[in-house]
Every structure is written in C-alpha cells, then in structure tokens.
Design a protein around this motif. Structure first.
Motif, PDB file in Angstrom:
ATOM      1  N   LEU A  47      56.993  21.765 -36.081  1.00 46.19           N
ATOM      2  CA  LEU A  47      58.622  21.632 -37.382  1.00 46.19           C
ATOM      3  C   LEU A  47      57.670  21.278 -38.095  1.00 46.19           C
ATOM      4  CD1 LEU A  47      60.392  18.300 -35.510  1.00 46.19           C
ATOM      5  CD2 LEU A  47      61.245  21.069 -35.215  1.00 46.19           C
ATOM      6  N   PRO A  48      58.443  22.543 -39.318  1.00 47.55           N
ATOM      7  CA  PRO A  48      58.195  22.462 -40.820  1.00 47.55           C
ATOM      8  C   PRO A  48      58.296  20.564 -41.140  1.00 47.55           C
ATOM      9  CG  PRO A  48      59.370  24.307 -40.080  1.00 47.55           C
ATOM     10  CD  PRO A  48      59.519  22.688 -38.693  1.00 47.55           C
ATOM     11  N   LYS A  49      57.806  20.635 -41.610  1.00 50.26           N
ATOM     12  CA  LYS A  49      57.724  18.937 -42.947  1.00 50.26           C
ATOM     13  C   LYS A  49      58.857  18.614 -43.712  1.00 50.26           C
ATOM     14  CE  LYS A  49      53.267  18.077 -45.159  1.00 50.26           C
ATOM     15  NZ  LYS A  49      51.577  17.883 -45.298  1.00 50.26           N
ATOM     16  N   GLN A  50      59.920  19.651 -43.396  1.00 47.65           N
ATOM     17  CA  GLN A  50      61.122  19.595 -44.093  1.00 47.65           C
ATOM     18  C   GLN A  50      61.903  19.367 -43.297  1.00 47.65           C
ATOM     19  OE1 GLN A  50      63.181  23.107 -46.323  1.00 47.65           O
ATOM     20  NE2 GLN A  50      65.736  21.691 -46.210  1.00 47.65           N
ATOM     21  N   GLU A  51      61.661  19.808 -41.523  1.00 53.13           N
ATOM     22  CA  GLU A  51      62.962  19.267 -40.894  1.00 53.13           C
ATOM     23  C   GLU A  51      61.927  17.852 -40.292  1.00 53.13           C
ATOM     24  OE1 GLU A  51      64.644  21.535 -38.994  1.00 53.13           O
ATOM     25  OE2 GLU A  51      65.089  22.056 -40.224  1.00 53.13           O
ATOM     26  N   VAL A  52      60.956  17.636 -40.489  1.00 53.28           N
ATOM     27  CA  VAL A  52      60.395  15.997 -40.206  1.00 53.28           C
ATOM     28  C   VAL A  52      61.304  15.398 -40.650  1.00 53.28           C
ATOM     29  CG1 VAL A  52      58.783  14.772 -39.963  1.00 53.28           C
ATOM     30  CG2 VAL A  52      58.387  16.797 -38.836  1.00 53.28           C
ATOM     31  N   THR A  53      61.748  15.422 -42.172  1.00 52.54           N
ATOM     32  CA  THR A  53      62.117  14.328 -43.443  1.00 52.54           C
ATOM     33  C   THR A  53      63.893  14.314 -42.395  1.00 52.54           C
ATOM     34  OG1 THR A  53      60.412  15.570 -44.853  1.00 52.54           O
ATOM     35  CG2 THR A  53      63.358  14.285 -45.068  1.00 52.54           C
ATOM     36  N   GLN A  54      64.269  15.398 -41.986  1.00 47.80           N
ATOM     37  CA  GLN A  54      66.058  15.408 -41.933  1.00 47.80           C
ATOM     38  C   GLN A  54      66.693  14.806 -40.358  1.00 47.80           C
ATOM     39  OE1 GLN A  54      66.377  19.870 -42.220  1.00 47.80           O
ATOM     40  NE2 GLN A  54      67.200  19.709 -44.650  1.00 47.80           N
ATOM     41  N   LEU A  55      65.078  15.198 -39.291  1.00 54.48           N
ATOM     42  CA  LEU A  55      65.206  14.734 -38.283  1.00 54.48           C
ATOM     43  C   LEU A  55      64.711  12.473 -38.886  1.00 54.48           C
ATOM     44  CD1 LEU A  55      64.879  13.912 -35.220  1.00 54.48           C
ATOM     45  CD2 LEU A  55      62.710  14.995 -35.560  1.00 54.48           C
ATOM     46  N   ARG A  56      63.825  12.706 -39.427  1.00 50.10           N
ATOM     47  CA  ARG A  56      63.808  10.953 -39.986  1.00 50.10           C
ATOM     48  C   ARG A  56      65.406  11.068 -40.314  1.00 50.10           C
ATOM     49  NH1 ARG A  56      57.703   9.635 -41.765  1.00 50.10           N
ATOM     50  NH2 ARG A  56      59.232   8.187 -41.841  1.00 50.10           N
ATOM     51  N   LYS A  57      66.041  11.157 -41.244  1.00 50.25           N
ATOM     52  CA  LYS A  57      67.313  10.123 -42.163  1.00 50.25           C
ATOM     53  C   LYS A  57      68.653  10.423 -40.915  1.00 50.25           C
ATOM     54  CE  LYS A  57      66.236  11.638 -46.399  1.00 50.25           C
ATOM     55  NZ  LYS A  57      66.550  12.809 -47.889  1.00 50.25           N
ATOM     56  N   PHE A  58      68.147  11.712 -40.312  1.00 50.32           N
ATOM     57  CA  PHE A  58      69.046  11.503 -38.761  1.00 50.32           C
ATOM     58  C   PHE A  58      69.303  10.490 -38.014  1.00 50.32           C
ATOM     59  CE2 PHE A  58      70.261  13.129 -34.353  1.00 50.32           C
ATOM     60  CZ  PHE A  58      71.708  13.417 -35.019  1.00 50.32           C
ATOM     61  N   LEU A  59      67.596  10.388 -37.300  1.00 51.34           N
ATOM     62  CA  LEU A  59      67.303   8.921 -37.056  1.00 51.34           C
ATOM     63  C   LEU A  59      67.727   7.687 -37.628  1.00 51.34           C
ATOM     64  CD1 LEU A  59      64.174  10.070 -35.405  1.00 51.34           C
ATOM     65  CD2 LEU A  59      66.147   9.985 -33.835  1.00 51.34           C
ATOM     66  N   GLU A  60      67.623   7.830 -39.001  1.00 55.43           N
ATOM     67  CA  GLU A  60      67.769   6.469 -39.237  1.00 55.43           C
ATOM     68  C   GLU A  60      69.369   5.925 -38.989  1.00 55.43           C
ATOM     69  OE1 GLU A  60      65.981   6.710 -43.070  1.00 55.43           O
ATOM     70  OE2 GLU A  60      63.808   5.724 -42.439  1.00 55.43           O
ATOM     71  N   THR A  61      70.757   7.501 -39.812  1.00 58.21           N
ATOM     72  CA  THR A  61      72.162   7.341 -39.998  1.00 58.21           C
ATOM     73  C   THR A  61      72.855   6.850 -38.443  1.00 58.21           C
ATOM     74  OG1 THR A  61      71.850   9.163 -41.097  1.00 58.21           O
ATOM     75  CG2 THR A  61      74.062   9.231 -39.854  1.00 58.21           C
ATOM     76  N   CYS A  62      71.469   6.837 -37.286  1.00 56.52           N
ATOM     77  CA  CYS A  62      71.731   7.075 -35.830  1.00 56.52           C
ATOM     78  C   CYS A  62      71.581   5.533 -35.423  1.00 56.52           C
ATOM     79  CB  CYS A  62      71.225   7.869 -34.396  1.00 56.52           C
ATOM     80  SG  CYS A  62      71.682   9.039 -34.727  1.00 56.52           S
ATOM     81  N   GLY A  63      70.947   4.947 -36.739  1.00 52.95           N
ATOM     82  CA  GLY A  63      70.566   3.100 -36.275  1.00 52.95           C
ATOM     83  C   GLY A  63      69.340   3.188 -35.913  1.00 52.95           C
ATOM     84  N   VAL A  64      68.336   4.663 -36.138  1.00 48.56           N
ATOM     85  CA  VAL A  64      66.611   4.114 -34.844  1.00 48.56           C
ATOM     86  C   VAL A  64      66.222   3.982 -36.031  1.00 48.56           C
ATOM     87  CG1 VAL A  64      65.202   5.327 -33.627  1.00 48.56           C
ATOM     88  CG2 VAL A  64      67.972   5.513 -32.977  1.00 48.56           C
TER      89      VAL A  64
END
Length: 72
Positions: A47-64
């Motif tokens: 994954l590109p670094k931008q996608e990794v950042t977006q994935l982290r934010k998504f997981l945090e939004t989900c409570g992970v």
C-alpha cells in the motif's frame, strides 16, 4: 510508518475483526467494519503511505487502536 503492507493483510485484519471486504470492478476494495465503511485502492503490491494513513484513520473511526492491536 510501515509501507510494506499488502491488501491481503488488510483484508485478513478486517475479517479477523468481524468486518467484510468486497472487491469492486473499479480497482477498489470496499471495507465494512463495525457499522462504518470505506473504499480503498486495491494495490497489487504494498500500500502507498497515503493509503496506510487513511487505513489507520478508518480503523480509529471504527474504535480499533491500530498502534495497540495492528501496528500499520
């Protein structure tokens, strides 16, 4: 930030957390987790670094807490 993450690993984590993944014809993957959903580009390699950042934010939004459970 780790940039050596494959989409298969992401799919595995999402499924382990009880979520669902679906590939779209547009080259994106739809992720549904804990009542939230997001679309990501389906990278064939890491994954590109931008996608990794977006994935982290998504997981945090989900409570992970990605740092604690899945350091991505």
């Amino acid at each position: 930030m780790n940039a050596n993450i494959s989409m298969k690993e992401v799919e595995g984590v999402v499924q382990e957390l009880g979520g669902e993944t679906n590939s779209a014809h547009s080259g994106k993957i739809h992720i549904a987790l804990m009542g939230y959903s997001a679309n990501f580009f389906h990278a064939h390699h890491s994954l590109p670094k931008q996608e990794v950042t977006q994935l982290r934010k998504f997981l945090e939004t989900c409570g992970v807490d990605p740092e604690r459970y899945y350091p991505v």
